[in-house]
Design a protein around this motif. Structure first.
Motif, mmCIF file in Angstrom:
data_model
loop_
_atom_site.group_PDB
_atom_site.id
_atom_site.type_symbol
_atom_site.label_atom_id
_atom_site.label_comp_id
_atom_site.label_asym_id
_atom_site.label_seq_id
_atom_site.Cartn_x
_atom_site.Cartn_y
_atom_site.Cartn_z
ATOM 1 N N PHE A 36 5.517 7.523 5.544
ATOM 2 C CA PHE A 36 4.650 8.391 4.755
ATOM 3 C C PHE A 36 3.432 7.599 4.278
ATOM 4 O O PHE A 36 3.513 6.390 4.075
ATOM 5 N N PRO A 37 2.293 8.273 4.113
ATOM 6 C CA PRO A 37 1.052 7.577 3.771
ATOM 7 C C PRO A 37 1.025 6.873 2.412
ATOM 8 O O PRO A 37 0.594 5.732 2.330
ATOM 9 N N LYS A 38 1.466 7.544 1.338
ATOM 10 C CA LYS A 38 1.318 6.930 0.012
ATOM 11 C C LYS A 38 2.279 7.549 -0.992
ATOM 12 O O LYS A 38 2.318 8.763 -1.156
ATOM 13 N N ALA A 39 3.029 6.693 -1.659
ATOM 14 C CA ALA A 39 3.978 7.136 -2.673
ATOM 15 C C ALA A 39 3.267 7.905 -3.785
ATOM 16 O O ALA A 39 2.122 7.603 -4.135
ATOM 17 N N ASN A 40 3.964 8.895 -4.335
ATOM 18 C CA ASN A 40 3.495 9.678 -5.482
ATOM 19 C C ASN A 40 2.294 10.570 -5.201
ATOM 20 O O ASN A 40 1.634 11.019 -6.134
ATOM 21 N N THR A 41 1.991 10.831 -3.927
ATOM 22 C CA THR A 41 0.958 11.802 -3.601
ATOM 23 C C THR A 41 1.670 13.124 -3.317
ATOM 24 O O THR A 41 2.869 13.131 -3.021
ATOM 25 N N PRO A 42 0.995 14.258 -3.429
ATOM 26 C CA PRO A 42 1.689 15.546 -3.302
ATOM 27 C C PRO A 42 2.493 15.726 -2.007
ATOM 28 O O PRO A 42 3.662 16.106 -2.042
ATOM 29 N N GLY A 67 12.925 5.464 4.017
ATOM 30 C CA GLY A 67 11.528 5.843 3.912
ATOM 31 C C GLY A 67 10.667 4.594 3.867
ATOM 32 O O GLY A 67 11.088 3.568 3.313
ATOM 33 N N MET A 68 9.471 4.664 4.451
ATOM 34 C CA MET A 68 8.621 3.477 4.497
ATOM 35 C C MET A 68 7.143 3.862 4.426
ATOM 36 O O MET A 68 6.728 4.858 5.010
ATOM 37 N N SER A 69 6.389 3.028 3.699
ATOM 38 C CA SER A 69 4.937 3.172 3.630
ATOM 39 C C SER A 69 4.341 1.780 3.444
ATOM 40 O O SER A 69 5.066 0.787 3.379
ATOM 41 N N TYR A 87 18.315 7.181 -1.116
ATOM 42 C CA TYR A 87 18.145 6.389 0.100
ATOM 43 C C TYR A 87 17.089 5.331 -0.207
ATOM 44 O O TYR A 87 16.294 5.477 -1.126
ATOM 45 N N PRO A 88 17.076 4.236 0.561
ATOM 46 C CA PRO A 88 16.130 3.159 0.283
ATOM 47 C C PRO A 88 14.700 3.469 0.729
ATOM 48 O O PRO A 88 14.481 4.215 1.684
ATOM 49 N N LEU A 89 13.763 2.861 0.014
ATOM 50 C CA LEU A 89 12.351 2.905 0.374
ATOM 51 C C LEU A 89 11.889 1.472 0.626
ATOM 52 O O LEU A 89 12.234 0.562 -0.130
ATOM 53 N N ILE A 90 11.110 1.294 1.671
ATOM 54 C CA ILE A 90 10.581 -0.026 2.015
ATOM 55 C C ILE A 90 9.065 0.019 1.899
ATOM 56 O O ILE A 90 8.427 0.962 2.373
ATOM 57 N N GLY A 91 8.509 -0.996 1.273
ATOM 58 C CA GLY A 91 7.062 -1.151 1.191
ATOM 59 C C GLY A 91 6.632 -2.223 2.175
ATOM 60 O O GLY A 91 7.116 -3.350 2.101
ATOM 61 N N ASP A 92 5.775 -1.877 3.107
ATOM 62 C CA ASP A 92 5.331 -2.823 4.135
ATOM 63 C C ASP A 92 3.851 -3.128 3.941
ATOM 64 O O ASP A 92 3.003 -2.670 4.702
ATOM 65 N N GLU A 113 -13.661 7.456 8.150
ATOM 66 C CA GLU A 113 -12.634 6.819 8.980
ATOM 67 C C GLU A 113 -12.030 5.645 8.224
ATOM 68 O O GLU A 113 -12.750 4.888 7.560
ATOM 69 N N TYR A 114 -10.723 5.500 8.337
ATOM 70 C CA TYR A 114 -10.021 4.405 7.667
ATOM 71 C C TYR A 114 -8.669 4.220 8.345
ATOM 72 O O TYR A 114 -8.163 5.108 9.021
ATOM 73 N N MET A 115 -8.076 3.049 8.157
ATOM 74 C CA MET A 115 -6.739 2.778 8.683
ATOM 75 C C MET A 115 -5.712 3.293 7.675
ATOM 76 O O MET A 115 -5.879 3.127 6.465
ATOM 77 N N GLY A 116 -4.657 3.922 8.206
ATOM 78 C CA GLY A 116 -3.620 4.441 7.334
ATOM 79 C C GLY A 116 -2.352 4.760 8.098
ATOM 80 O O GLY A 116 -2.292 4.633 9.326
ATOM 81 N N VAL A 117 -1.348 5.177 7.362
ATOM 82 C CA VAL A 117 -0.048 5.509 7.936
ATOM 83 C C VAL A 117 -0.061 6.951 8.430
ATOM 84 O O VAL A 117 -0.399 7.869 7.679
ATOM 85 N N MET A 118 0.308 7.142 9.679
ATOM 86 C CA MET A 118 0.465 8.477 10.242
ATOM 87 C C MET A 118 1.848 8.989 9.832
ATOM 88 O O MET A 118 2.861 8.323 10.117
ATOM 89 N N ARG A 119 1.905 10.126 9.177
ATOM 90 C CA ARG A 119 3.183 10.689 8.730
ATOM 91 C C ARG A 119 4.023 11.008 9.983
ATOM 92 O O ARG A 119 3.678 11.899 10.762
#
Length: 150
Positions: A36-42, A67-69, A87-92, A113-119
Motif C-alpha cells: 500500500f502507498p502510505k499508512a493512515n491515508t484514506p 502488509g507493506m509500504s 497481522y504484521p506490517l513491514i516498513g521498507d 510524476e513521482y516514485m511511489g508504491v503501486m497498490r
C-alpha cells in the motif's frame, strides 16, 4: 512486477514491533502480501481495515497476511496500534523489498510524476510460488478480492 508463477523473493526486514520477518518464515503456508502507498491515508486505511475485518475468513482459507509500504517502522507501529491490525506490517524505507516485488514505480498524479508504491496484492502458495496478482485493488473490498477463487 512479479507475475503468476514467479517465486517469492527472498527478503528480511522488521515488523511494526521490531521483530525480524523473513520470506522463508512463510514457506509451507499460503501467503498474502499487500503493498500500500502510505499508512493512515484514506484508501490505505480502508484496504488494511477491510482485510483486518475479514481476517478470520482469510485465516480459515489458510492465508498468512502481511502488509507493506515504504513508511518507517515507527509509522507502521502507530498505524497498527490505531486500528488493532491482527497481522504484521513491514516498513521498507530502503525500498529494497518493494523493488524486488516490482511495486516501486513511477506514478503520475495531477500532472506530477513521482516514485511511489503501486497498490498491489500478491498471493503465494505453500511452495512460495505466486498464484495471483491483484493490481486493481478495490480498497473497500480487498478481502473479497483475495478470497475470490481461493
Amino acid at each position: 512486477m512479479l507475475n503468476v508463477g514467479d517465486k517469492l523473493p527472498e527478503f528480511e526486514s522488521v515488523n511494526q514491533d521490531g521483530e525480524t520477518v523473513k520470506s522463508s518464515d512463510f514457506l509451507g503456508k499460503k501467503l498474502v502480501i499487500f503493498f500500500f502507498p502510505k499508512a493512515n491515508t484514506p484508501g490505505c486505511t480502508a484496504e488494511a481495515c477491510d482485510i483486518n475485518d475479514n481476517i478470520s475468513l482469510l485465516q480459515k482459507e489458510g492465508y498468512q497476511i502481511v502488509g507493506m509500504s515504504a513508511d518507517p517502522v515507527s509509522v507502521q507501529k502507530k498505524f497498527h496500534v490505531k486500528f488493532g491490525f491482527q497481522y504484521p506490517l513491514i516498513g521498507d524505507e530502503s525500498k529494497e523489498i518493494l523493488e524486488k516485488f516490482g511495486v516501486w514505480q513511477m506514478k503520475n498524479f495531477m500532472g506530477r510524476e513521482y516514485m511511489g508504491v503501486m497498490r498491489t496484492t500478491f498471493i503465494f502458495d505453500e511452495k512460495g510460488i505466486c498464484t495471483r496478482v491483484i493490481d486493481k485493488v478495490k480498497t473497500k473490498d480487498a478481502a473479497k478480492q483475495i478470497l475470490k477463487n481461493s
